[in-house]
Design an enzyme around this catalytic site. Sequence first.
Site: not given
Length: 344
Positions: A160-161, A164, A206, A266, A325
């Site tokens: 997830d984050r 990134r 998001w 975000y 997820h």
Amino acid sequence: MLEFERVETCSDQSATRLTRRDLMSIALTTGALGSAMLPPGAFAQENAVTSSALQNLLPGFQQKRLKTSGAEINALVKGEGPPLLLLHGHPQTLACWHKIAPKLAERFTVVLTDLRGYGDSSKPDGGKDSIAYSKREMAQDQVEVMRALGFERFQAAGHDRGGRVLHRLLLDYPDAVSRAVLLDIAPTATMYAKVNKEFATRYMWWFFLIQPAPLPETLIGNNLEFYLQTHIKKQNKTPGAIDPVAFEEYRRCYTRETLHAVCEDYRAAAGIDLIHDEADSDKKIACPLLVLWGEKGVVGSSYDVLDTWRAKAKDVRGGSLPCGHYLPEEAPELLLERLNAFWA
């Protein structure tokens, strides 16, 4: 028992400290006057030492607090093998790895960190354009943490984050990671470029969390536990997968101060990160990349995940797991099998 240790990683640079004006600004935008009046690391130190949940979930890990150029990062470390960095996602903490990290520590020196703004790591002010939560600065934290621990080169996985952050790390520090794993994400720029009604509905945060402060902070902050429960339930497709002890750890850390940092993360993703991605659009990830996703999740049903990463990396392989997820918690044994094969 967890052991606590402070490590300075930048002797000539102090971690970002919020001024009184900064603290008041965050308090006004989030309603968090009571929590914001302490410096960034204060709560993290107290909570990390007294968290029995971490001791139960991750026995034998040594706890460290590492100062980077822009934050103070909370980390747990265990093992004596090759270094392996694991990065969590939202709305979780490093505790999300509790089902697989002990096993991995039998082969690797496992380093679990809370991303800046999350868990027991510090929550620096976002600054103009939420620059402090750009994935570039968050990736720099992780490289500096690993260097402080004596690891110039390592393997890594991000969910997830955290995925990134790892994506940006692989671009900015191509020699730092030998093999990488990304869990349940497609590239940020790709996802924003291909938005449709279904995606916007299923991934509403998001678009909600990026709204200017204090709108999301105020609305979500009125019932943090409800938001946390709803968010996790929406993405978890395996009943009973989220350990109640782990959830309590996520809830302990999901404060108003954390919420503001999450929104900044975000906001950065929808702004400065896209600018950085565009500037590096001709770069490709150099190291071998394993991409895994949940077949019941949004990413797997919305994108040809491997295809999105083949546009970003030179050597990509992967596939889906029968879950939603939260791969590390919904399908830990299958995930371990795939990780061990890739890192063999």
